[in-house]
Design a protein around this motif. Structure first.
Motif, PDB file in Angstrom:
ATOM      1  N   ASN A  96       6.766  10.584   4.609  1.00 11.09           N
ATOM      2  CA  ASN A  96       7.023  10.165   3.236  1.00 11.09           C
ATOM      3  C   ASN A  96       6.326  11.151   2.309  1.00 11.09           C
ATOM      4  OD1 ASN A  96       8.209   7.068   2.948  1.00 11.09           O
ATOM      5  ND2 ASN A  96       7.197   7.462   4.906  1.00 11.09           N
ATOM      6  N   LEU A  97       7.066  12.165   1.884  1.00  8.22           N
ATOM      7  CA  LEU A  97       6.517  13.195   1.012  1.00  8.22           C
ATOM      8  C   LEU A  97       7.052  12.997  -0.403  1.00  8.22           C
ATOM      9  CD1 LEU A  97       6.938  16.325   3.318  1.00  8.22           C
ATOM     10  CD2 LEU A  97       5.059  14.679   3.224  1.00  8.22           C
ATOM     11  N   PRO A  98       6.231  13.198  -1.412  1.00 12.89           N
ATOM     12  CA  PRO A  98       6.710  13.016  -2.785  1.00 12.89           C
ATOM     13  C   PRO A  98       7.785  14.048  -3.119  1.00 12.89           C
ATOM     14  CG  PRO A  98       4.532  14.020  -2.769  1.00 12.89           C
ATOM     15  CD  PRO A  98       4.814  13.608  -1.363  1.00 12.89           C
ATOM     16  N   PRO A  99       8.771  13.671  -3.944  1.00 16.95           N
ATOM     17  CA  PRO A  99       9.788  14.636  -4.336  1.00 16.95           C
ATOM     18  C   PRO A  99       9.182  15.748  -5.181  1.00 16.95           C
ATOM     19  CG  PRO A  99       9.961  12.652  -5.666  1.00 16.95           C
ATOM     20  CD  PRO A  99       8.955  12.360  -4.589  1.00 16.95           C
ATOM     21  N   ALA A 100       9.887  16.850  -5.272  1.00 17.62           N
ATOM     22  CA  ALA A 100       9.411  17.971  -6.081  1.00 17.62           C
ATOM     23  C   ALA A 100       9.165  17.499  -7.513  1.00 17.62           C
ATOM     24  CB  ALA A 100      10.436  19.099  -6.059  1.00 17.62           C
ATOM     25  N   LEU A 101       8.027  17.905  -8.059  1.00 14.87           N
ATOM     26  CA  LEU A 101       7.641  17.519  -9.419  1.00 14.87           C
ATOM     27  C   LEU A 101       8.053  18.614 -10.393  1.00 14.87           C
ATOM     28  CD1 LEU A 101       6.164  15.622 -11.374  1.00 14.87           C
ATOM     29  CD2 LEU A 101       4.026  16.814 -10.774  1.00 14.87           C
ATOM     30  N   ALA A 102       8.797  18.227 -11.433  1.00 12.23           N
ATOM     31  CA  ALA A 102       9.296  19.185 -12.420  1.00 12.23           C
ATOM     32  C   ALA A 102       8.884  18.756 -13.814  1.00 12.23           C
ATOM     33  CB  ALA A 102      10.824  19.298 -12.340  1.00 12.23           C
ATOM     34  N   TYR A 103       8.427  19.716 -14.620  1.00  9.40           N
ATOM     35  CA  TYR A 103       8.114  19.481 -16.028  1.00  9.40           C
ATOM     36  C   TYR A 103       9.169  20.193 -16.871  1.00  9.40           C
ATOM     37  CZ  TYR A 103       3.455  17.321 -15.712  1.00  9.40           C
ATOM     38  OH  TYR A 103       2.415  16.461 -15.503  1.00  9.40           O
ATOM     39  N   ARG A 152       0.830  -1.207   0.000  1.00 11.49           N
ATOM     40  CA  ARG A 152       0.000   0.000   0.000  1.00 11.49           C
ATOM     41  C   ARG A 152       0.865   1.257   0.000  1.00 11.49           C
ATOM     42  NH1 ARG A 152      -3.917   3.344  -1.266  1.00 11.49           N
ATOM     43  NH2 ARG A 152      -5.036   4.292   0.492  1.00 11.49           N
ATOM     44  N   ALA A 153       1.961   1.251   0.757  1.00  9.15           N
ATOM     45  CA  ALA A 153       2.866   2.394   0.789  1.00  9.15           C
ATOM     46  C   ALA A 153       3.484   2.636  -0.591  1.00  9.15           C
ATOM     47  CB  ALA A 153       3.962   2.178   1.827  1.00  9.15           C
ATOM     48  N   ASP A 154       3.859   1.570  -1.284  1.00  9.58           N
ATOM     49  CA  ASP A 154       4.415   1.716  -2.633  1.00  9.58           C
ATOM     50  C   ASP A 154       3.387   2.325  -3.586  1.00  9.58           C
ATOM     51  OD1 ASP A 154       6.889   0.723  -1.955  1.00  9.58           O
ATOM     52  OD2 ASP A 154       6.429  -1.331  -2.540  1.00  9.58           O
ATOM     53  N   MET A 155       2.140   1.943  -3.453  1.00  7.88           N
ATOM     54  CA  MET A 155       1.082   2.504  -4.298  1.00  7.88           C
ATOM     55  C   MET A 155       0.916   3.992  -4.029  1.00  7.88           C
ATOM     56  SD  MET A 155      -1.778  -0.532  -3.997  1.00  7.88           S
ATOM     57  CE  MET A 155      -3.017   0.471  -4.832  1.00  7.88           C
ATOM     58  N   LEU A 156       0.988   4.376  -2.757  1.00  8.86           N
ATOM     59  CA  LEU A 156       0.859   5.791  -2.413  1.00  8.86           C
ATOM     60  C   LEU A 156       2.025   6.595  -2.986  1.00  8.86           C
ATOM     61  CD1 LEU A 156      -0.281   5.403   1.304  1.00  8.86           C
ATOM     62  CD2 LEU A 156      -1.692   6.176  -0.608  1.00  8.86           C
ATOM     63  N   ARG A 157       3.239   6.048  -2.895  1.00  7.34           N
ATOM     64  CA  ARG A 157       4.398   6.743  -3.465  1.00  7.34           C
ATOM     65  C   ARG A 157       4.231   6.914  -4.968  1.00  7.34           C
ATOM     66  NH1 ARG A 157       7.276   3.037  -0.052  1.00  7.34           N
ATOM     67  NH2 ARG A 157       8.071   4.082   1.832  1.00  7.34           N
ATOM     68  N   ALA A 203       1.509   1.281  10.867  1.00  3.91           N
ATOM     69  CA  ALA A 203       0.306   1.824  10.244  1.00  3.91           C
ATOM     70  C   ALA A 203       0.691   3.007   9.368  1.00  3.91           C
ATOM     71  CB  ALA A 203      -0.709   2.258  11.304  1.00  3.91           C
ATOM     72  N   LEU A 204      -0.214   3.381   8.476  1.00  2.01           N
ATOM     73  CA  LEU A 204      -0.039   4.544   7.613  1.00  2.01           C
ATOM     74  C   LEU A 204      -1.040   5.614   8.033  1.00  2.01           C
ATOM     75  CD1 LEU A 204       0.108   2.736   4.134  1.00  2.01           C
ATOM     76  CD2 LEU A 204       2.037   3.374   5.596  1.00  2.01           C
ATOM     77  N   VAL A 205      -0.587   6.861   8.074  1.00  2.22           N
ATOM     78  CA  VAL A 205      -1.472   7.998   8.310  1.00  2.22           C
ATOM     79  C   VAL A 205      -1.553   8.779   7.007  1.00  2.22           C
ATOM     80  CG1 VAL A 205      -1.948  10.045   9.685  1.00  2.22           C
ATOM     81  CG2 VAL A 205      -0.767   8.102  10.733  1.00  2.22           C
TER      82      VAL A 205
END
Length: 308
Positions: free
Chosen positions: A117-124, A9-14, A40-42
């Motif tokens: 666990n925060l997503p890395p900065a998204l760059a286009y 589940r954590a991998d899916m969230l990432r 657990a996941l919050v």
């Protein structure tokens, strides 16, 4: 939920760029229902998936997990049945350690590590020439979630960086869209003269125009595509403390926000207010509870808790 299911589940969230906190019990003093290794996941909406103890412990993990999502700083949470504490039940005796007195616990002490666990900065990156390819390669090496983009695709709400390196092709569309979407950093790879001309013709407000950097990058004497990419990411890094998005769409379901909080009138615990929080109505006022025990106690004798 088993640990294997939790990690899946954590991998899916990432993969979906959904921020979450992984809470893992690292120490338990009996009597407790949790044991070391339970986890657990919050999630950003306050949902807790997994097991780190009974309702009382879970309520504390939920509240502290939502706070961790806002700060991005992991911490060790110690939950005890009673301790001298500040009014909201929380102490910070040392850096990275938060102690919470939870009088509803049946006994024992739990130490739970809350890992953000925060997503890395998204760059286009717009463009297909060597500079654009260098921006993609170097951005990935720096740990960013950097992706090739086209002017036809919509911009996601959590987009942090846009770099346009199309050498004059479709620059206006990409720049205008990013500026009006509130993307914190927007860079145009161009000469100073051409960049100024492009910027002047975009019809942006002063605030929007201020987010567009052209020529993109710090002046380090860059000549090659790799050096130009390095200069761009150097500028992004230098501006990072000031480049945070000031307002995100309220419709974005995965953006961590400061959770509303209430105080349980029975035990005095601070609880996060989510759709799943236990409540009762008293004279038109909603009263919040950490668990069913406090909710039942209040329902049996609400006048005893006159401060509610």
């Amino acid at each position: 939920m088993t640990n294997t299911e939790l990690l899946t589940r954590a991998d899916m969230l990432r993969h979906g760029r959904t921020p979450f906190v992984l809470a893992t019990v690292v120490h338990a003093e009996r009597p407790t229902s949790a044991k070391p290794g339970d986890s657990a996941l919050v999630l950003p909406d306050g949902t807790v998936e997994g097991f780190v103890g009974g309702t009382c412990a879970e309520t504390t993990v939920q509240l502290q997990g939502l706070r961790v999502l806002r700060t991005g700083e992991s911490l060790l949470l110690r939950i005890t049945p009673g301790a001298q504490s500040v009014p909201d039940g929380t102490q910070v005796p040392g850096e990275g350690l938060v102690t919470v007195a939870n009088p509803c616990l049946s006994g024992g002490t739990l130490d739970i590590f809350l890992e953000a666990n925060l997503p890395p900065a998204l760059a286009y990156v717009y463009g297909h020439a060597p500079i654009a390819r260098a921006l993609l390669d170097l951005g990935r090496a720096l740990g960013l979630d950097v992706r090739p983009a086209s002017s036809e695709e919509p911009l996601p709400a959590d987009l942090d960086i846009v770099v346009v390196a199309t050498h004059g092709r479709d620059e206006e569309t990409a720049l205008t869209g990013a500026a009006r979407a509130g993307v914190p950093y927007i860079g145009l790879v161009a000469s100073p003269r051409r960049g100024a001309a492009v910027l002047a013709g975009l019809g942006l407000t002063e605030e929007e125009r201020a987010r567009v950097h052209t020529p993109a990058g710090l002046d380090i004497g860059a000549r090659t595509p790799g050096e130009i990419a390095l200069s761009v990411y150097a500028e992004i890094t230098a501006l990072r403390p000031r480049a945070g998005r000031t307002a995100l769409p309220e419709s974005d379901p995965v953006t961590p926000r400061a959770a509303a909080e209430g105080v349980d009138p029975v035990c005095g615990m601070t609880v996060a207010i989510t759709p799943a929080t236990l409540t009762l109505d008293r004279a038109g006022t909603t009263v919040y509870f950490c668990g069913p025990g406090c909710q039942h106690a209040f329902a049996d004798d609400p006048t005893h808790y006159a401060h509610a």
